[in-house]
Design a protein around this motif. Structure first.
Motif, PDB file in Angstrom:
ATOM      1  N   PRO A  13     -60.034  -8.516 -41.741  1.00 34.97           N
ATOM      2  CA  PRO A  13     -58.993  -9.115 -40.902  1.00 34.97           C
ATOM      3  C   PRO A  13     -58.430 -10.408 -41.502  1.00 34.97           C
ATOM      4  CG  PRO A  13     -60.918  -8.566 -39.592  1.00 34.97           C
ATOM      5  CD  PRO A  13     -61.298  -8.381 -41.029  1.00 34.97           C
ATOM      6  N   LEU A  14     -57.209 -10.687 -41.154  1.00 39.44           N
ATOM      7  CA  LEU A  14     -56.535 -11.901 -41.584  1.00 39.44           C
ATOM      8  C   LEU A  14     -56.495 -12.851 -40.391  1.00 39.44           C
ATOM      9  CD1 LEU A  14     -54.909 -13.381 -43.772  1.00 39.44           C
ATOM     10  CD2 LEU A  14     -52.883 -12.187 -42.949  1.00 39.44           C
ATOM     11  N   TYR A  15     -57.191 -13.963 -40.516  1.00 35.05           N
ATOM     12  CA  TYR A  15     -57.273 -14.939 -39.429  1.00 35.05           C
ATOM     13  C   TYR A  15     -56.200 -16.000 -39.607  1.00 35.05           C
ATOM     14  CZ  TYR A  15     -61.713 -13.030 -37.872  1.00 35.05           C
ATOM     15  OH  TYR A  15     -62.691 -12.193 -37.386  1.00 35.05           O
ATOM     16  N   LEU A  16     -55.418 -16.226 -38.539  1.00 30.70           N
ATOM     17  CA  LEU A  16     -54.398 -17.262 -38.533  1.00 30.70           C
ATOM     18  C   LEU A  16     -54.777 -18.397 -37.592  1.00 30.70           C
ATOM     19  CD1 LEU A  16     -52.795 -14.437 -39.187  1.00 30.70           C
ATOM     20  CD2 LEU A  16     -50.888 -15.989 -39.146  1.00 30.70           C
ATOM     21  N   ASP A  17     -55.994 -18.376 -37.116  1.00 28.74           N
ATOM     22  CA  ASP A  17     -56.509 -19.421 -36.245  1.00 28.74           C
ATOM     23  C   ASP A  17     -58.024 -19.427 -36.367  1.00 28.74           C
ATOM     24  OD1 ASP A  17     -57.306 -21.005 -33.928  1.00 28.74           O
ATOM     25  OD2 ASP A  17     -55.263 -20.696 -33.205  1.00 28.74           O
ATOM     26  N   ASP A  18     -58.611 -20.623 -36.328  1.00 30.61           N
ATOM     27  CA  ASP A  18     -60.070 -20.731 -36.385  1.00 30.61           C
ATOM     28  C   ASP A  18     -60.734 -20.107 -35.166  1.00 30.61           C
ATOM     29  OD1 ASP A  18     -60.316 -22.049 -38.855  1.00 30.61           O
ATOM     30  OD2 ASP A  18     -59.854 -23.977 -37.914  1.00 30.61           O
ATOM     31  N   GLN A  19     -60.033 -20.151 -34.037  1.00 28.78           N
ATOM     32  CA  GLN A  19     -60.538 -19.576 -32.794  1.00 28.78           C
ATOM     33  C   GLN A  19     -59.433 -18.706 -32.188  1.00 28.78           C
ATOM     34  OE1 GLN A  19     -61.749 -22.988 -30.486  1.00 28.78           O
ATOM     35  NE2 GLN A  19     -63.617 -23.207 -31.659  1.00 28.78           N
ATOM     36  N   PRO A  20     -59.236 -17.531 -32.748  1.00 30.73           N
ATOM     37  CA  PRO A  20     -58.137 -16.682 -32.260  1.00 30.73           C
ATOM     38  C   PRO A  20     -58.299 -16.303 -30.791  1.00 30.73           C
ATOM     39  CG  PRO A  20     -59.561 -15.465 -33.766  1.00 30.73           C
ATOM     40  CD  PRO A  20     -60.032 -16.876 -33.770  1.00 30.73           C
ATOM     41  N   THR A  21     -57.178 -16.183 -30.116  1.00 29.37           N
ATOM     42  CA  THR A  21     -57.190 -15.809 -28.699  1.00 29.37           C
ATOM     43  C   THR A  21     -56.882 -14.328 -28.507  1.00 29.37           C
ATOM     44  OG1 THR A  21     -54.865 -16.421 -28.493  1.00 29.37           O
ATOM     45  CG2 THR A  21     -56.503 -18.107 -27.945  1.00 29.37           C
ATOM     46  N   PHE A  22     -56.430 -13.669 -29.555  1.00 32.22           N
ATOM     47  CA  PHE A  22     -56.145 -12.234 -29.523  1.00 32.22           C
ATOM     48  C   PHE A  22     -55.106 -11.885 -28.452  1.00 32.22           C
ATOM     49  CE2 PHE A  22     -60.555 -12.842 -30.933  1.00 32.22           C
ATOM     50  CZ  PHE A  22     -60.466 -12.322 -32.213  1.00 32.22           C
ATOM     51  N   VAL A  23     -54.159 -12.765 -28.212  1.00 30.67           N
ATOM     52  CA  VAL A  23     -53.152 -12.518 -27.173  1.00 30.67           C
ATOM     53  C   VAL A  23     -52.018 -11.613 -27.646  1.00 30.67           C
ATOM     54  CG1 VAL A  23     -53.608 -14.639 -25.909  1.00 30.67           C
ATOM     55  CG2 VAL A  23     -51.894 -14.647 -27.717  1.00 30.67           C
ATOM     56  N   HIS A  24     -51.868 -11.462 -28.950  1.00 33.44           N
ATOM     57  CA  HIS A  24     -50.812 -10.595 -29.485  1.00 33.44           C
ATOM     58  C   HIS A  24     -51.430  -9.234 -29.806  1.00 33.44           C
ATOM     59  CE1 HIS A  24     -47.958 -13.881 -29.750  1.00 33.44           C
ATOM     60  NE2 HIS A  24     -48.923 -14.619 -30.266  1.00 33.44           N
ATOM     61  N   ASP A  25     -51.307  -8.310 -28.891  1.00 32.79           N
ATOM     62  CA  ASP A  25     -51.962  -7.007 -28.997  1.00 32.79           C
ATOM     63  C   ASP A  25     -51.635  -6.289 -30.305  1.00 32.79           C
ATOM     64  OD1 ASP A  25     -53.601  -4.895 -27.884  1.00 32.79           O
ATOM     65  OD2 ASP A  25     -51.718  -3.770 -27.683  1.00 32.79           O
ATOM     66  N   TYR A  26     -50.356  -6.263 -30.688  1.00 31.90           N
ATOM     67  CA  TYR A  26     -49.994  -5.546 -31.910  1.00 31.90           C
ATOM     68  C   TYR A  26     -50.711  -6.146 -33.113  1.00 31.90           C
ATOM     69  CZ  TYR A  26     -47.672  -3.681 -35.937  1.00 31.90           C
ATOM     70  OH  TYR A  26     -47.445  -3.082 -37.154  1.00 31.90           O
ATOM     71  N   TYR A  27     -50.635  -7.452 -33.248  1.00 34.02           N
ATOM     72  CA  TYR A  27     -51.282  -8.097 -34.391  1.00 34.02           C
ATOM     73  C   TYR A  27     -52.793  -7.845 -34.395  1.00 34.02           C
ATOM     74  CZ  TYR A  27     -47.002 -10.632 -35.577  1.00 34.02           C
ATOM     75  OH  TYR A  27     -45.730 -10.961 -35.952  1.00 34.02           O
ATOM     76  N   THR A  28     -53.415  -7.913 -33.257  1.00 31.19           N
ATOM     77  CA  THR A  28     -54.856  -7.668 -33.167  1.00 31.19           C
ATOM     78  C   THR A  28     -55.181  -6.251 -33.636  1.00 31.19           C
ATOM     79  OG1 THR A  28     -55.075  -9.255 -31.350  1.00 31.19           O
ATOM     80  CG2 THR A  28     -56.846  -7.632 -31.613  1.00 31.19           C
ATOM     81  N   ARG A  29     -54.376  -5.272 -33.199  1.00 31.60           N
ATOM     82  CA  ARG A  29     -54.619  -3.871 -33.606  1.00 31.60           C
ATOM     83  C   ARG A  29     -54.539  -3.672 -35.109  1.00 31.60           C
ATOM     84  NH1 ARG A  29     -50.889  -2.377 -29.550  1.00 31.60           N
ATOM     85  NH2 ARG A  29     -49.532  -1.702 -31.224  1.00 31.60           N
ATOM     86  N   SER A  89     -56.408 -18.424 -52.684  1.00 28.13           N
ATOM     87  CA  SER A  89     -57.846 -18.226 -52.846  1.00 28.13           C
ATOM     88  C   SER A  89     -58.696 -19.166 -51.992  1.00 28.13           C
ATOM     89  CB  SER A  89     -58.243 -18.352 -54.321  1.00 28.13           C
ATOM     90  OG  SER A  89     -57.826 -19.598 -54.847  1.00 28.13           O
ATOM     91  N   ASP A  90     -58.204 -20.331 -51.648  1.00 24.97           N
ATOM     92  CA  ASP A  90     -58.992 -21.252 -50.827  1.00 24.97           C
ATOM     93  C   ASP A  90     -58.301 -21.581 -49.500  1.00 24.97           C
ATOM     94  OD1 ASP A  90     -56.921 -22.747 -51.897  1.00 24.97           O
ATOM     95  OD2 ASP A  90     -58.165 -24.482 -52.367  1.00 24.97           O
ATOM     96  N   TRP A  91     -57.469 -20.679 -49.026  1.00 27.12           N
ATOM     97  CA  TRP A  91     -56.713 -20.926 -47.791  1.00 27.12           C
ATOM     98  C   TRP A  91     -57.598 -20.802 -46.556  1.00 27.12           C
ATOM     99  CZ3 TRP A  91     -51.041 -19.052 -47.076  1.00 27.12           C
ATOM    100  CH2 TRP A  91     -50.216 -19.745 -47.965  1.00 27.12           C
ATOM    101  N   SER A  92     -57.305 -21.644 -45.604  1.00 26.52           N
ATOM    102  CA  SER A  92     -57.958 -21.593 -44.297  1.00 26.52           C
ATOM    103  C   SER A  92     -57.069 -20.805 -43.338  1.00 26.52           C
ATOM    104  CB  SER A  92     -58.149 -23.013 -43.762  1.00 26.52           C
ATOM    105  OG  SER A  92     -56.885 -23.557 -43.380  1.00 26.52           O
ATOM    106  N   PRO A  93     -57.574 -20.457 -42.166  1.00 23.14           N
ATOM    107  CA  PRO A  93     -56.721 -19.792 -41.181  1.00 23.14           C
ATOM    108  C   PRO A  93     -55.447 -20.595 -40.852  1.00 23.14           C
ATOM    109  CG  PRO A  93     -59.003 -19.524 -40.550  1.00 23.14           C
ATOM    110  CD  PRO A  93     -58.979 -20.478 -41.718  1.00 23.14           C
ATOM    111  N   LEU A  94     -55.556 -21.914 -40.844  1.00 24.75           N
ATOM    112  CA  LEU A  94     -54.377 -22.727 -40.538  1.00 24.75           C
ATOM    113  C   LEU A  94     -53.321 -22.656 -41.642  1.00 24.75           C
ATOM    114  CD1 LEU A  94     -55.952 -25.818 -38.757  1.00 24.75           C
ATOM    115  CD2 LEU A  94     -54.831 -23.818 -37.750  1.00 24.75           C
ATOM    116  N   ASP A  95     -53.762 -22.463 -42.888  1.00 23.77           N
ATOM    117  CA  ASP A  95     -52.801 -22.271 -43.979  1.00 23.77           C
ATOM    118  C   ASP A  95     -52.029 -20.970 -43.766  1.00 23.77           C
ATOM    119  OD1 ASP A  95     -53.539 -24.624 -45.434  1.00 23.77           O
ATOM    120  OD2 ASP A  95     -55.279 -23.540 -46.237  1.00 23.77           O
ATOM    121  N   TYR A  96     -52.752 -19.917 -43.390  1.00 20.48           N
ATOM    122  CA  TYR A  96     -52.079 -18.646 -43.100  1.00 20.48           C
ATOM    123  C   TYR A  96     -51.159 -18.768 -41.884  1.00 20.48           C
ATOM    124  CZ  TYR A  96     -54.681 -16.076 -46.610  1.00 20.48           C
ATOM    125  OH  TYR A  96     -55.179 -15.621 -47.806  1.00 20.48           O
TER     126      TYR A  96
END
Length: 133
Positions: free
Chosen positions: A112-128, A12-19
């Motif tokens: 969306p599920l963020y795994l980074d505070d500043q995502p780079t969107f380099v993983h096309d499948y995950y971004t989709r 419930s209180d997770w940050s992108p870095l926790d994910y």
């Protein structure tokens, strides 16, 4: 034995870095399933990579067999499902571990599920699929 595993935690209180930590944990765990089908023929059986994979395979089967999808958040099961799809291991995982068969039924995320505070969107499948790295 795995009752306090990261994938059962209250998020419930997770940050992108926790994910991101969860993603890394699951990535290591899923590597013990064996090589991805797309890489099976590409790896020279005598290579160091193949030897490392052979030593890893099956090492954490007890944890995989004990996973209870009902105790996990929707975000965790969604992440698991798409990690396994991306690596071509979903069918292998659900065949070997019937307790994971419910991953086939995991629906979409509301946001969306963020795994980074500043995502780079380099993983096309995950971004989709709405997982932003």
């Amino acid at each position: 034995m795995h009752d306090d595993a990261l994938y059962y935690a209250d998020q419930s209180d997770w940050s992108p870095l926790d994910y991101q930590g969860l993603w890394r944990y699951l990535n290591r765990l899923f590597q013990t399933l064996g090589p991805a089908p797309s890489k099976t023929n590409a790896i020279d059986p005598a290579s160091l990579s193949a030897q490392i994979q052979a030593r890893r395979t099956g090492r954490r089967d007890d944890e995989l067999a004990a996973m209870d999808l009902n105790r996990m958040s929707h975000e965790t099961t969604y992440l698991m499902k798409h990690m396994l799809i991306r690596t071509g291991r979903l069918e292998m995982a659900t065949r070997r571990f019937p307790n994971l068969a419910g991953l086939h039924e995991v629906g979409e995320l509301e946001r969306p599920l963020y795994l980074d505070d500043q995502p780079t969107f380099v993983h096309d499948y995950y971004t989709r699929v709405g997982i932003y790295l």
